[in-house]
Motif scaffolding. Sequence first.
Motif, PDB file in Angstrom:
ATOM      1  N   UNK A  22       1.962  -1.919 -16.198  1.00  0.00           N
ATOM      2  CA  UNK A  22       1.691  -0.666 -16.903  1.00  0.00           C
ATOM      3  C   UNK A  22       2.985  -0.176 -17.516  1.00  0.00           C
ATOM      4  N   UNK A  23       3.030  -0.138 -18.812  1.00  0.00           N
ATOM      5  CA  UNK A  23       4.261   0.156 -19.551  1.00  0.00           C
ATOM      6  C   UNK A  23       5.320  -0.867 -19.181  1.00  0.00           C
ATOM      7  N   UNK A  24       6.413  -0.455 -18.549  1.00  0.00           N
ATOM      8  CA  UNK A  24       7.493  -1.378 -18.220  1.00  0.00           C
ATOM      9  C   UNK A  24       7.636  -1.582 -16.721  1.00  0.00           C
ATOM     10  N   UNK A  25       6.558  -1.413 -15.980  1.00  0.00           N
ATOM     11  CA  UNK A  25       6.646  -1.543 -14.526  1.00  0.00           C
ATOM     12  C   UNK A  25       5.371  -2.179 -13.983  1.00  0.00           C
ATOM     13  N   UNK A  26       5.499  -2.773 -12.809  1.00  0.00           N
ATOM     14  CA  UNK A  26       4.332  -3.334 -12.133  1.00  0.00           C
ATOM     15  C   UNK A  26       3.528  -2.216 -11.490  1.00  0.00           C
ATOM     16  N   UNK A  27       2.220  -2.389 -11.462  1.00  0.00           N
ATOM     17  CA  UNK A  27       1.335  -1.402 -10.857  1.00  0.00           C
ATOM     18  C   UNK A  27       0.707  -2.004  -9.602  1.00  0.00           C
ATOM     19  N   UNK A  28       0.653  -1.206  -8.552  1.00  0.00           N
ATOM     20  CA  UNK A  28       0.090  -1.671  -7.280  1.00  0.00           C
ATOM     21  C   UNK A  28      -1.406  -1.910  -7.425  1.00  0.00           C
ATOM     22  N   UNK A  29      -1.926  -2.854  -6.656  1.00  0.00           N
ATOM     23  CA  UNK A  29      -3.355  -3.156  -6.686  1.00  0.00           C
ATOM     24  C   UNK A  29      -4.141  -2.277  -5.711  1.00  0.00           C
ATOM     25  N   UNK A  30      -3.465  -1.718  -4.712  1.00  0.00           N
ATOM     26  CA  UNK A  30      -4.145  -0.953  -3.677  1.00  0.00           C
ATOM     27  C   UNK A  30      -4.520  -1.790  -2.472  1.00  0.00           C
ATOM     28  N   UNK A  31      -4.302  -3.115  -2.565  1.00  0.00           N
ATOM     29  CA  UNK A  31      -4.646  -4.006  -1.459  1.00  0.00           C
ATOM     30  C   UNK A  31      -3.423  -4.488  -0.682  1.00  0.00           C
ATOM     31  N   UNK A  32      -2.227  -4.062  -1.106  1.00  0.00           N
ATOM     32  CA  UNK A  32      -1.008  -4.580  -0.494  1.00  0.00           C
ATOM     33  C   UNK A  32      -0.938  -4.300   1.003  1.00  0.00           C
ATOM     34  N   UNK A  33      -1.211  -3.058   1.417  1.00  0.00           N
ATOM     35  CA  UNK A  33      -1.100  -2.693   2.835  1.00  0.00           C
ATOM     36  C   UNK A  33      -2.121  -3.443   3.681  1.00  0.00           C
ATOM     37  N   UNK A  34      -3.348  -3.561   3.180  1.00  0.00           N
ATOM     38  CA  UNK A  34      -4.375  -4.274   3.920  1.00  0.00           C
ATOM     39  C   UNK A  34      -3.989  -5.736   4.114  1.00  0.00           C
ATOM     40  N   UNK A  35      -3.500  -6.379   3.057  1.00  0.00           N
ATOM     41  CA  UNK A  35      -3.130  -7.787   3.144  1.00  0.00           C
ATOM     42  C   UNK A  35      -1.921  -7.998   4.043  1.00  0.00           C
ATOM     43  N   UNK A  36      -0.962  -7.079   4.014  1.00  0.00           N
ATOM     44  CA  UNK A  36       0.200  -7.205   4.900  1.00  0.00           C
ATOM     45  C   UNK A  36      -0.237  -7.137   6.355  1.00  0.00           C
ATOM     46  N   UNK A  37      -1.295  -6.390   6.633  1.00  0.00           N
ATOM     47  CA  UNK A  37      -1.819  -6.341   7.990  1.00  0.00           C
ATOM     48  C   UNK A  37      -2.332  -7.689   8.465  1.00  0.00           C
ATOM     49  N   UNK A  38      -2.662  -8.581   7.535  1.00  0.00           N
ATOM     50  CA  UNK A  38      -3.093  -9.937   7.874  1.00  0.00           C
ATOM     51  C   UNK A  38      -1.949 -10.949   7.711  1.00  0.00           C
ATOM     52  N   UNK A  39      -0.737 -10.456   7.480  1.00  0.00           N
ATOM     53  CA  UNK A  39       0.413 -11.346   7.357  1.00  0.00           C
ATOM     54  C   UNK A  39       0.626 -11.906   5.981  1.00  0.00           C
ATOM     55  N   UNK A  40       0.116 -11.245   4.936  1.00  0.00           N
ATOM     56  CA  UNK A  40       0.235 -11.725   3.557  1.00  0.00           C
ATOM     57  C   UNK A  40       1.054 -10.725   2.744  1.00  0.00           C
ATOM     58  N   UNK A  41       2.101 -11.208   2.082  1.00  0.00           N
ATOM     59  CA  UNK A  41       2.937 -10.373   1.233  1.00  0.00           C
ATOM     60  C   UNK A  41       2.563 -10.589  -0.228  1.00  0.00           C
ATOM     61  N   UNK A  42       2.326  -9.492  -0.941  1.00  0.00           N
ATOM     62  CA  UNK A  42       2.000  -9.530  -2.367  1.00  0.00           C
ATOM     63  C   UNK A  42       3.237  -9.087  -3.134  1.00  0.00           C
ATOM     64  N   UNK A  43       3.827  -9.981  -3.914  1.00  0.00           N
ATOM     65  CA  UNK A  43       5.071  -9.680  -4.622  1.00  0.00           C
ATOM     66  C   UNK A  43       4.793  -9.119  -6.006  1.00  0.00           C
ATOM     67  N   UNK A  44       5.602  -8.154  -6.405  1.00  0.00           N
ATOM     68  CA  UNK A  44       5.507  -7.582  -7.751  1.00  0.00           C
ATOM     69  C   UNK A  44       6.424  -8.380  -8.671  1.00  0.00           C
ATOM     70  N   UNK A  45       5.928  -9.470  -9.163  1.00  0.00           N
ATOM     71  CA  UNK A  45       6.698 -10.317 -10.064  1.00  0.00           C
ATOM     72  C   UNK A  45       5.760 -11.166 -10.906  1.00  0.00           C
ATOM     73  N   UNK A  46       6.332 -11.885 -11.829  1.00  0.00           N
ATOM     74  CA  UNK A  46       5.615 -12.870 -12.637  1.00  0.00           C
ATOM     75  C   UNK A  46       6.342 -14.198 -12.475  1.00  0.00           C
TER      76      UNK A  46
END
Length: 255
Positions: A22-46
């Motif tokens: 969004x514009x010049x920054x990454x936007x959160x999906x809203x699922x990051x915290x839930x996935x981290x609870x299962x041991x999965x890290x979602x990175x803000x990158x391309x």
Amino acid sequence: TALGAYVRAGGNLLVTLDPLVERDAFRATGLEAMLRGFGVAVDENIVIERDRSLLNAGGDDIFFVTTYGEHATTNVLRRLRPTTALRLARSIRPVDVGSSAVRLLETSAEAYGETSIAERGGELPPAKNGADLGGPLSLAVAVDTRARRAEPVGDEPPAPQQARTGGRMIVVGTSSWLMSAFIDRPEVANFDLSSAWTGWLTQREALIAIAPKRVQARAVVMAEGDLTSLAVRVLFLMPMAVLLLGIAVWWTRRQ
């Protein structure tokens, strides 16, 4: 919260998370915290793949994956090393400590995760800096949250079989592997990968096996005029060409 509770209660989940900008920054999906609870890290990158042998000649951010993790859905692919096509992906990885997540797809060691949108959209090509993750990068992970029955110790009798709680989840850093342009191409493994992941999530083991390669055969439809034209080429033009070539060789030798 609802999705996390669904998986813990025995549900199976496929999550595809394209990079959101969004514009010049990454936007959160809203699922990051839930996935981290299962041991999965979602990175803000391309993901930027720099191995030229894995890049699409036509550009368009398409790159190829030939490295697969140790998992029921990718063990056959690890042996065969087919090519999987992806486009515009982010890195998805197990968290550093205590994660039960298993890597499924990886980039080459030359790839990196670009965290600066401005740098990617500039006139100069993006370059890896201190804030960017270095390769090989994980692009997809699998998590099995089902409780495992403890093995008997020594002469201890085996415990009675208990119902397993928890479900399975696969998280992918792009939805592009499901594009029809890739799924319909028999020369890449996207169809096999989608079938294997579906089979693992639905516990249908037959789908995990690699299916026979599909052949894109097309029927040849010829009209009567086409048959006449083909007959002229095969019965007249080709023999005439051979005759003229023979005459030319004879004349050259005679000279």
